[in-house]
Structure formats: C-alpha cells, structure tokens
Scaffold this active site. Structure first.
Site, PDB file in Angstrom:
ATOM      1  N   GLU A 215      -6.566   4.645   7.397  1.00  0.00           N
ATOM      2  CA  GLU A 215      -6.456   6.301   7.109  1.00  0.00           C
ATOM      3  C   GLU A 215      -7.700   7.092   6.829  1.00  0.00           C
ATOM      4  O   GLU A 215      -7.642   8.669   7.157  1.00  0.00           O
ATOM      5  CB  GLU A 215      -5.063   6.886   6.660  1.00  0.00           C
ATOM      6  CG  GLU A 215      -3.879   6.140   7.596  1.00  0.00           C
ATOM      7  CD  GLU A 215      -2.547   5.470   6.467  1.00  0.00           C
ATOM      8  OE1 GLU A 215      -2.296   5.491   5.392  1.00  0.00           O
ATOM      9  OE2 GLU A 215      -1.520   5.511   7.592  1.00  0.00           O
TER      10      GLU A 215
ATOM     11  N   ASN B 204       0.708  -1.038   0.216  1.00  0.00           N
ATOM     12  CA  ASN B 204       0.034   0.094   0.267  1.00  0.00           C
ATOM     13  C   ASN B 204       0.735   1.274   0.208  1.00  0.00           C
ATOM     14  O   ASN B 204       1.375   2.134   1.320  1.00  0.00           O
ATOM     15  CB  ASN B 204      -1.195   0.296   1.035  1.00  0.00           C
ATOM     16  CG  ASN B 204      -1.608   1.298   1.528  1.00  0.00           C
ATOM     17  OD1 ASN B 204      -1.554   1.968   0.317  1.00  0.00           O
ATOM     18  ND2 ASN B 204      -2.061   0.656   2.583  1.00  0.00           N
ATOM     19  N   TRP B 205       1.132   1.885  -1.286  1.00  0.00           N
ATOM     20  CA  TRP B 205       1.670   2.814  -1.269  1.00  0.00           C
ATOM     21  C   TRP B 205       1.009   4.376  -0.054  1.00  0.00           C
ATOM     22  O   TRP B 205       1.949   5.218  -0.523  1.00  0.00           O
ATOM     23  CB  TRP B 205       2.016   3.547  -2.893  1.00  0.00           C
ATOM     24  CG  TRP B 205       3.026   2.603  -3.206  1.00  0.00           C
ATOM     25  CD1 TRP B 205       3.364   1.176  -2.833  1.00  0.00           C
ATOM     26  CD2 TRP B 205       3.288   2.431  -4.852  1.00  0.00           C
ATOM     27  NE1 TRP B 205       4.416   0.623  -3.917  1.00  0.00           N
ATOM     28  CE2 TRP B 205       4.749   0.636  -4.890  1.00  0.00           C
ATOM     29  CE3 TRP B 205       3.195   2.669  -6.304  1.00  0.00           C
ATOM     30  CZ2 TRP B 205       4.791   0.439  -5.940  1.00  0.00           C
ATOM     31  CZ3 TRP B 205       3.407   2.348  -6.620  1.00  0.00           C
ATOM     32  CH2 TRP B 205       4.684   1.335  -7.160  1.00  0.00           C
ATOM     33  N   LYS B 206       0.248   4.331  -0.269  1.00  0.00           N
ATOM     34  CA  LYS B 206      -0.552   5.357   0.405  1.00  0.00           C
ATOM     35  C   LYS B 206      -0.351   7.061  -0.984  1.00  0.00           C
ATOM     36  O   LYS B 206      -0.587   6.137  -2.324  1.00  0.00           O
ATOM     37  CB  LYS B 206       0.034   5.424   1.790  1.00  0.00           C
ATOM     38  CG  LYS B 206      -0.312   4.309   2.413  1.00  0.00           C
ATOM     39  CD  LYS B 206      -0.089   4.434   4.248  1.00  0.00           C
ATOM     40  CE  LYS B 206       0.175   3.635   4.635  1.00  0.00           C
ATOM     41  NZ  LYS B 206      -0.094   3.741   6.182  1.00  0.00           N
TER      42      LYS B 206
ATOM     43  N   GLY C   7       2.578  -1.339   3.694  1.00  0.00           N
ATOM     44  CA  GLY C   7       3.527   0.712   3.741  1.00  0.00           C
ATOM     45  C   GLY C   7       4.355   0.731   3.409  1.00  0.00           C
ATOM     46  O   GLY C   7       4.988   0.832   2.250  1.00  0.00           O
ATOM     47  N   GLY C   8       5.001   1.391   4.403  1.00  0.00           N
ATOM     48  CA  GLY C   8       6.616   2.229   4.612  1.00  0.00           C
ATOM     49  C   GLY C   8       7.099   0.861   3.723  1.00  0.00           C
ATOM     50  O   GLY C   8       8.090   1.441   3.150  1.00  0.00           O
TER      51      GLY C   8
ATOM     52  N   GLU D 217      -5.689  -4.720  11.135  1.00  0.00           N
ATOM     53  CA  GLU D 217      -4.371  -3.932  10.902  1.00  0.00           C
ATOM     54  C   GLU D 217      -4.665  -2.942  12.961  1.00  0.00           C
ATOM     55  O   GLU D 217      -5.487  -1.870  12.102  1.00  0.00           O
ATOM     56  CB  GLU D 217      -4.778  -3.007   9.745  1.00  0.00           C
ATOM     57  CG  GLU D 217      -4.519  -3.334   8.657  1.00  0.00           C
ATOM     58  CD  GLU D 217      -3.632  -2.274   7.625  1.00  0.00           C
ATOM     59  OE1 GLU D 217      -1.755  -2.397   7.970  1.00  0.00           O
ATOM     60  OE2 GLU D 217      -4.284  -1.169   7.234  1.00  0.00           O
TER      61      GLU D 217
ATOM     62  N   GLY E 150       2.424   2.859  10.364  1.00  0.00           N
ATOM     63  CA  GLY E 150       3.420   2.914  10.741  1.00  0.00           C
ATOM     64  C   GLY E 150       3.822   4.092  11.958  1.00  0.00           C
ATOM     65  O   GLY E 150       4.557   4.548  12.291  1.00  0.00           O
TER      66      GLY E 150
HETATM   67  P1  PGA Z   1       2.687   0.741   7.649  1.00  0.00           P
HETATM   68  O1  PGA Z   1       1.618   0.616   7.148  1.00  0.00           O
HETATM   69  O2  PGA Z   1       3.221  -0.689   7.205  1.00  0.00           O
HETATM   70  O3  PGA Z   1       3.844   1.438   7.359  1.00  0.00           O
HETATM   71  O4  PGA Z   1       2.708   0.511   9.285  1.00  0.00           O
HETATM   72  C1  PGA Z   1       0.612  -0.408   6.950  1.00  0.00           C
HETATM   73  C2  PGA Z   1      -0.970  -0.295   6.132  1.00  0.00           C
HETATM   74  O5  PGA Z   1      -1.128   1.374   7.009  1.00  0.00           O
HETATM   75  O6  PGA Z   1      -1.397  -0.703   5.275  1.00  0.00           O
END
Ligand code: PGA
Length: 252
Positions: A97, A9-11, A234-235, A167, A173
């Site tokens: 988010e 998930n690149w956001k 994510g990150g 999650e 994050g």
């Molecule tokens: P993260 O994010 O790996 O940066 O904690 C996960 C996500 O929001 O799906």
C-alpha cells in the site's frame, strides 16, 4: 524450532482508546501465548497507548512505516530513533500500500531498511507481485527485484535482524489467500535467493513470513509448512476474537 512470528498490521485503523480496548481483550484471550512471537503494529498515534499496556508482556510493539533521515525539516515524517524510543522493536517497510499510494520504490525501501537497522529496529521487508505480474508469469522476477534492491548493501550480519514478508498484492485485503503451494514456492525462491546473495546458511536463520488474507480458517494450513515462519495479518488482526483465534491456532 524457531517460534512462529505473528504480526498484526492495523493499517489506518483504531484510535488510542480503541487500541487500548483491543489490547486488553487480546491479553484476556491469549495472555499466555508465549509459544509465538506476537507483534502489534498500530498507527503512530496509538503506539504510546499500546506500549503502556503491553510493555514487559509478551506483546511486542511495531510501527507501520519509518522515514530514513535521522531528523530535520521533513514535515509529517517519523525517524527510526523516534520509533525506537516509543518502544518499537519492529517496523514494517515497503508494504504494497505504501508502494502503491505513496510512491515508495525499492530504492526508498532500501534507505528505510538502512535507517531501521542503524538503530537496531527489526525491519519487516514486504515484497510481492501484483495480479497482472503473476498472470504474466513475472512473479519470480518481481520478488527477486524487490529482494535484491531492497537489501542493497545490507550486510550478512545485518541480515540476521531482518524479516522478509512475502505478500502477493492480489491476496491483500481481497479474501483471495495464496494456496499453500503458491506461498511455499515463493518462500523457497526467497530462501534460495538469500543463500545466493549472502552465501549458504543465511536462509536457515532468516524468517520469511506470509501475508495476504490470512484468517483463523487458513492459518493452520499455512503454518503447517516449515518454510512459512509466520504471518502478517491485516483485516483479521482488527478484531480481538479473530486475531486471538489466529494466535491460538498458530501454536502447535
Ligand atoms: P490482509 O492484509 O490480511 O487484510 O489481506 C495483509 C497486509 O496488508 O499486511
């Protein structure tokens, strides 16, 4: 055994040009990673760039959000059919988010799920408790509410095409990954609830993945648990090196 599902998930990161560079590097590193189901979720503006490079390969395209109406005067929104035609097979729905910054509720999440299923996009339904809720002993209740209300009026047949992502918000994050036992406990709860809602056996065909500070260092111990069917990253999905390592270490 079902393949593990690895979702990046690149956001709100990467332009189309940056996305193309990333995907080429990823393909070089893990071109033959057929032992996992690999999904990339770029921002809307990079979907076409990623699709052009990955179509026909083992990298599957997903989106990060969808709107529930089919078309109309909804400035700034994108429909499920639009995502489907852009090459998406998956769509993340109800990410924490989006719940936090964009006011999404279980009710809107449910409408989005319905619209995705109507065009046979696979929704990745994100659920999970915040820090205060966990500290107050409310994690189980929050997960149950997210699950029951998110899946309202989704049939047993439709459930075959839904992925659940647990999650915990406090792990997203933050670098604070849930312990394998904490994750496992909630995954077991989710399977139990699914069996309660839909009747026995649904849980054996449903993928429940974990998300929150997944890294190359902790991926193996998370995926060692048979209850964890994959990860939402994510990150660590933003750098080709770290994401490649996660993929390589996901393969047993
Ligand atoms: P993260 O994010 O790996 O940066 O904690 C996960 C996500 O929001 O799906």
């Amino acid at each position: 055994m079902q393949k593990k599902l690895i979702v990046g998930n690149w956001k709100m990161n990467k332009t189309p040009a940056e996305a193309a560079i990333f995907v080429r590097a990823l393909q070089k590193n893990v071109g033959a990673a057929n032992e996992v189901d690999l999904v990339l979720c770029p921002p809307f503006t990079a979907l076409a760039a990623v699709y052009n490079i990955t179509s026909g390969s083992n990298i599957i395209l997903g989106a990060q959000n969808v709107y529930w109406e089919d078309s109309g005067a909804y400035t700034g929104e994108v429909s499920a059919a639009m995502l489907k035609e852009a090459g998406c097979k998956y769509v993340i729905i109800g990410h924490s988010e989006r719940r936090k910054y964009f006011g999404e509720t279980n009710e809107t999440v449910n409408k989005k799920l319905r619209s995705a299923l109507n065009v046979e996009l696979i929704p990745i339904l994100c659920i999970g408790e915040g820090l205060t809720e966990r500290e107050n002993g409310e994690a189980f209740r929050v997960v149950e509410d997210h699950l029951r209300e998110g899946l309202n009026e989704i049939s047993k047949e439709e459930m075959q095409g839904v992925v659940i992502a647990y999650e915990p918000v406090w792990a997203i994050g933050t670098g604070k990954v849930a312990t394998t036992n904490e994750a496992k406990e909630i995954h077991l709860l989710i399977y139990e609830l699914l069996d309660k809602i839909y009747g026995k056996n649904i849980s054996s065909s449903t993928r429940v993945i974990y998300g929150g500070s997944v890294t190359p260092e902790n991926i193996s111990s998370l995926l060692d648990e048979s209850e964890i069917s994959g990860v939402l990253v994510g990150g660590a999905s933003l750098k080709a090196d770290s994401f490649s390592q996660i993929i390589v270490r996901s393969v047993k």
